[in-house]
Design a protein around this motif. Sequence first.
Motif: not given
Length: 342
Positions: A9-38
């Motif tokens: 389903q997913q791999v969990g990645i601990g980060v310091k800044n979730a917003t920044e990481a979300m945009h980084l992974y969209k740019a690097l890997f095409g992770m562009d669909v948001l399922i939840f933000d909680d």
Amino acid sequence: MHHFLSGIQQVGIGVKNATEAMHLYKALFGMDVLIFDDIAPAKLMTQYTGDAVFNRRAILTMNLKGGGGFEIWQFLDRDPINGGLHSLGDIGIYAAILKSNDLLASYRRLQQITSVVISEIKSEKEQPDYFWLQDNYGNAFKIIESTNWFSSKKYDLGGVVGAVFGVSNMDESIPFYIKTLGLTTILYDYVITEGENAYRKVGLHKKATGKGAFNTLLGDVTIELVQLLGKKPATIFKNRYWGDCGFIHLCFDVLDMDALKKHVAENQFHFTVDSHNTFEMDNASGRFCYVEDPDGTLIELVETHKVPILKKYGWFLDLRKRNKEKPLPNWMIKMLAVSKVK
């Protein structure tokens, strides 16, 4: 036996800044669909967070070309400890494995991005060609070629198909991943010398069965177990909390949690965390559990109960009311793409 798990389903990645990481992974890997933000307190995970309840933000993003997503996880009231760089064979999740439909195209595209470090393309024994990528935070990703896809999205990469685990005793770890988790195919098993270190590498595989609501999206599973030979490996999460920087868990989509729990116990393992009832994550919900591999590396197990199909219209799908093994129609899964990472 083989039908407890549907896919990654997913791999969990601990980060310091979730917003920044979300945009980084969209740019690097095409992770562009948001399922939840909680945002919520991580009450059930205290045995892995020093017996304290911390608030956290969790974001699940996916690439609907096929494969699992990223659960990007950030402490909100604790400064997470930096992951630092790890070596192949260190105990724990060393790398997430992503799939490419054109390895050379992925290699060339990612090579242009100056913030990441990329190895050469490697050809090794019986495994598919691959290369390593180290992201801006020092996390490692193994990119492998695949022919197993959900959609014809014009993009060179899909999502997560598995992970590279460092293990201390291969002969103890293999039965856990095969018997307890059901990854029954051994793709390869060999010893290789790289630099001054020798490693035993074992590739385990589970073909997409077609069973489970999201199985066509999640696809095949590939796990690589690596044991450093002749010296003692470091432990990736030593003296650190779950949720600190780096890979915190690998999560499988589960068809029948009660049956799996019984099966795990019969194999002399046990769930260390079990939410029992439905656990809400933003507009999604499910039952989540954890089991540790023989080295204590965390495997998350999620039986999804409710998923947002069209969030802004309040259209949810309650998976408890349908046959657990029946796949969702592709058009319905594609509706998830309406929620984009912005």
